[in-house]
Write an enzyme that holds these catalytic residues in place. Sequence first.
Site, PDB file in Angstrom:
ATOM      1  N   SER A   1       0.855  -1.183   0.000  1.00 16.24           N
ATOM      2  CA  SER A   1       0.000   0.000   0.000  1.00 16.24           C
ATOM      3  C   SER A   1       0.890   1.232   0.000  1.00 16.24           C
ATOM      4  O   SER A   1       2.073   1.158   0.364  1.00 16.24           O
ATOM      5  CB  SER A   1      -0.874   0.000   1.262  1.00 16.24           C
ATOM      6  OG  SER A   1      -1.520   1.248   1.446  1.00 16.24           O
TER       7      SER A   1
ATOM      8  N   TYR B   1      -1.475  -0.624  10.734  1.00 15.13           N
ATOM      9  CA  TYR B   1      -1.623  -0.900   9.295  1.00 15.13           C
ATOM     10  C   TYR B   1      -0.343  -0.500   8.570  1.00 15.13           C
ATOM     11  O   TYR B   1       0.180  -1.255   7.743  1.00 15.13           O
ATOM     12  CB  TYR B   1      -2.823  -0.136   8.745  1.00 15.13           C
ATOM     13  CG  TYR B   1      -3.116  -0.444   7.289  1.00 15.13           C
ATOM     14  CD1 TYR B   1      -3.555  -1.705   6.890  1.00 15.13           C
ATOM     15  CD2 TYR B   1      -2.967   0.536   6.303  1.00 15.13           C
ATOM     16  CE1 TYR B   1      -3.833  -1.991   5.562  1.00 15.13           C
ATOM     17  CE2 TYR B   1      -3.246   0.270   4.976  1.00 15.13           C
ATOM     18  CZ  TYR B   1      -3.676  -1.002   4.608  1.00 15.13           C
ATOM     19  OH  TYR B   1      -3.935  -1.282   3.286  1.00 15.13           O
TER      20      TYR B   1
END
Length: 249
Positions: free
Chosen positions: A143, A156
């Site tokens: 990501s 995350y």
Amino acid sequence: MTNKLNTKVAIVTGASSGIGEATAVALAAEGVKVTLVARRADRLEQLTKQISESGGQAISIIADLTDEMQVRDMVFKANAYWGRIDILVNNAGVMLLGSVDGADTEDWRRMVNTNLLGLMYVTHAVLPLMKAQKTGHIVNISSVAGRITRAGFAVYNATKWAVCAFSEALRQEVYKDKIRITVVEPGAVKTELNEHITDTAAKEQFNLWISSITQLESKDIAAAIVYAVTQPPHVNVNEILIRPTEQER
């Protein structure tokens, strides 16, 4: 169907929706025989039917990637059915945002177990097959959060930075076996990820932000993956960072 990859076999994790679903469809359109992996049997059954009706080949295997034994069984079944594994797309993941202070630490475990350990388990199970073939391509979905930190993204961020680090170290281990490693780092993509956020404030803030821009579509990321895996054997696209045009960071 263009059949660029009609001798290849792939495993796509997290194939029941979003990027995984779009990637499976895109690879099948290139002639890849696809193993669809997720936990939602109904979604996988629908996707398998869709690919077959479009002239592609696919099977589905239900597996929880946080369970190493289920992962090994899944890879064994896929290899036994197709006879080889050429492409692995490690896409399964969760995004459970929220501040560290007061966090539900079960969310942390879910992210570490799925985003990182699950990815590592599948990679570990597939590698011996690719080494024996002296060829293979592993695509790990990270990501933009694997490059840039944000308040409320801490764990995350940690899992996605780890995916990038794991991918590069792995590339250095296996390049002599002619195994290619690609890490893809999407920005905001219109998927189900935000629906799973359990922290109400974090979910509201994230949804407010993504509603202010035109997000990427899952098919945009699938196209990037197809680009990477259709390069000649001497070309290894190591990293693809892809953001919406309107995303600043």
